[in-house]
Design a protein around this motif. Structure first.
Motif, PDB file in Angstrom:
ATOM      1  N   SER A  17      -7.398  -3.847  -1.404  1.00 40.75           N
ATOM      2  CA  SER A  17      -8.118  -2.596  -1.592  1.00 40.75           C
ATOM      3  C   SER A  17      -7.178  -1.524  -2.142  1.00 40.75           C
ATOM      4  O   SER A  17      -6.006  -1.473  -1.772  1.00 40.75           O
ATOM      5  N   ALA A  18      -7.685  -0.699  -3.030  1.00 37.13           N
ATOM      6  CA  ALA A  18      -6.976   0.435  -3.624  1.00 37.13           C
ATOM      7  C   ALA A  18      -5.937   0.025  -4.668  1.00 37.13           C
ATOM      8  O   ALA A  18      -5.141   0.849  -5.110  1.00 37.13           O
ATOM      9  N   SER A  19      -5.961  -1.239  -5.091  1.00 37.64           N
ATOM     10  CA  SER A  19      -5.008  -1.669  -6.114  1.00 37.64           C
ATOM     11  C   SER A  19      -5.467  -1.307  -7.528  1.00 37.64           C
ATOM     12  O   SER A  19      -4.700  -1.447  -8.474  1.00 37.64           O
ATOM     13  N   GLY A  20      -6.696  -0.871  -7.673  1.00 35.92           N
ATOM     14  CA  GLY A  20      -7.198  -0.479  -8.995  1.00 35.92           C
ATOM     15  C   GLY A  20      -7.993  -1.563  -9.691  1.00 35.92           C
ATOM     16  O   GLY A  20      -8.107  -1.562 -10.922  1.00 35.92           O
ATOM     17  N   ASP A 111      -0.654  -6.063  -8.114  1.00 37.65           N
ATOM     18  CA  ASP A 111       0.305  -6.037  -7.025  1.00 37.65           C
ATOM     19  C   ASP A 111       1.001  -4.682  -7.008  1.00 37.65           C
ATOM     20  O   ASP A 111       1.302  -4.120  -8.063  1.00 37.65           O
ATOM     21  N   GLY A 112       1.251  -4.175  -5.832  1.00 39.52           N
ATOM     22  CA  GLY A 112       1.954  -2.902  -5.707  1.00 39.52           C
ATOM     23  C   GLY A 112       2.522  -2.750  -4.318  1.00 39.52           C
ATOM     24  O   GLY A 112       2.206  -3.519  -3.407  1.00 39.52           O
ATOM     25  N   SER A 113       3.333  -1.732  -4.169  1.00 34.13           N
ATOM     26  CA  SER A 113       3.957  -1.510  -2.861  1.00 34.13           C
ATOM     27  C   SER A 113       2.897  -1.077  -1.850  1.00 34.13           C
ATOM     28  O   SER A 113       1.907  -0.425  -2.186  1.00 34.13           O
ATOM     29  N   ARG A 114       3.144  -1.458  -0.641  1.00 41.74           N
ATOM     30  CA  ARG A 114       2.233  -1.100   0.454  1.00 41.74           C
ATOM     31  C   ARG A 114       2.102   0.424   0.540  1.00 41.74           C
ATOM     32  O   ARG A 114       1.002   0.958   0.733  1.00 41.74           O
ATOM     33  N   GLU A 115       3.213   1.130   0.375  1.00 43.75           N
ATOM     34  CA  GLU A 115       3.202   2.589   0.474  1.00 43.75           C
ATOM     35  C   GLU A 115       2.309   3.206  -0.603  1.00 43.75           C
ATOM     36  O   GLU A 115       1.518   4.111  -0.323  1.00 43.75           O
ATOM     37  N   MET A 116       2.428   2.720  -1.828  1.00 44.04           N
ATOM     38  CA  MET A 116       1.615   3.248  -2.919  1.00 44.04           C
ATOM     39  C   MET A 116       0.135   2.983  -2.664  1.00 44.04           C
ATOM     40  O   MET A 116      -0.709   3.865  -2.847  1.00 44.04           O
ATOM     41  N   LEU A 117      -0.186   1.778  -2.258  1.00 42.65           N
ATOM     42  CA  LEU A 117      -1.583   1.420  -2.056  1.00 42.65           C
ATOM     43  C   LEU A 117      -2.174   2.136  -0.846  1.00 42.65           C
ATOM     44  O   LEU A 117      -3.350   2.521  -0.870  1.00 42.65           O
ATOM     45  N   GLU A 118      -1.387   2.357   0.194  1.00 48.68           N
ATOM     46  CA  GLU A 118      -1.873   3.141   1.333  1.00 48.68           C
ATOM     47  C   GLU A 118      -2.183   4.570   0.899  1.00 48.68           C
ATOM     48  O   GLU A 118      -3.212   5.134   1.281  1.00 48.68           O
TER      49      GLU A 118
END
Length: 180
Positions: A17-20, A111-118
């Motif tokens: 979720s929130a990865s775009g 794929d992205g960092s947990r911090e960015m996606l949060e």
């Protein structure tokens, strides 16, 4: 000699979720001149309510939904191709979609960092998926395997760069899992 008919593209943009997923799916579809589907729209009301209340889906919730996504892929294959935004977090889910859509199905793992996606999840307005469920999605996520056709893309890159990279790579079969 007559050139073979082009095969309609069947692409699943996957990730937590929130990865775009929806943003990239829409942009890819526009670039390729085909339609796109947000698999979230195919969830039954019960699934959406469950997630909205902070309860992660289990496989018994996902199987009928994945079958609906597979049906949409099948219809789209006959109508000129499609890009689908769908979490497809586990290999077994992707296998289920491949069983219906065939081997020409290509996955784009965002794929992205947990911090960015949060941060993205927290910033979203009016979405049924609460940021608290992101942890369960990361726990469920199985990245693309060596024998799966697809690419992994870094969501920190601009969408226009991701579209251009995918379109460039799509012309070079096979699309083995790799990072772009």
């Amino acid at each position: 000699m007559v050139a073979p008919e082009p095969v309609p593209p069947l692409i699943v943009v996957m990730g937590v979720s929130a990865s775009g997923k929806s943003t990239l799916a829409a942009a890819l579809a526009d670039q390729l001149g085909i339609g796109w589907i947000d698999a979230d729209d195919l969830h039954p009301a019960e699934n959406r309510a469950k997630m909205a209340s902070g309860i992660p889906l289990d496989d018994s919730d996902r199987w009928p939904w994945l079958d609906s996504v597979g049906d949409a892929l099948t219809r789209a294959a006959e109508e000129g191709g499609v890009v689908v935004a769908c979490s497809a977090l586990r290999r077994i889910y992707r296998d289920r979609l491949r069983a219906v859509a065939g081997e020409r199905l290509v996955f784009v793992h965002l794929d992205g960092s947990r911090e960015m996606l949060e941060a993205r999840a927290i910033a979203r307005q009016n979405h049924f998926m609460p940021p608290a469920l992101l942890s369960s999605q990361f726990a469920t996520l199985e990245p693309l395997q060596v024998d799966e056709e697809g690419v992994t893309m870094d969501v920190a890159r601009p969408v226009t760069d991701l579209v251009a990279a995918f379109v460039t790579e799509a012309g070079r079969p096979p699309l083995e899992p790799r990072s772009l």
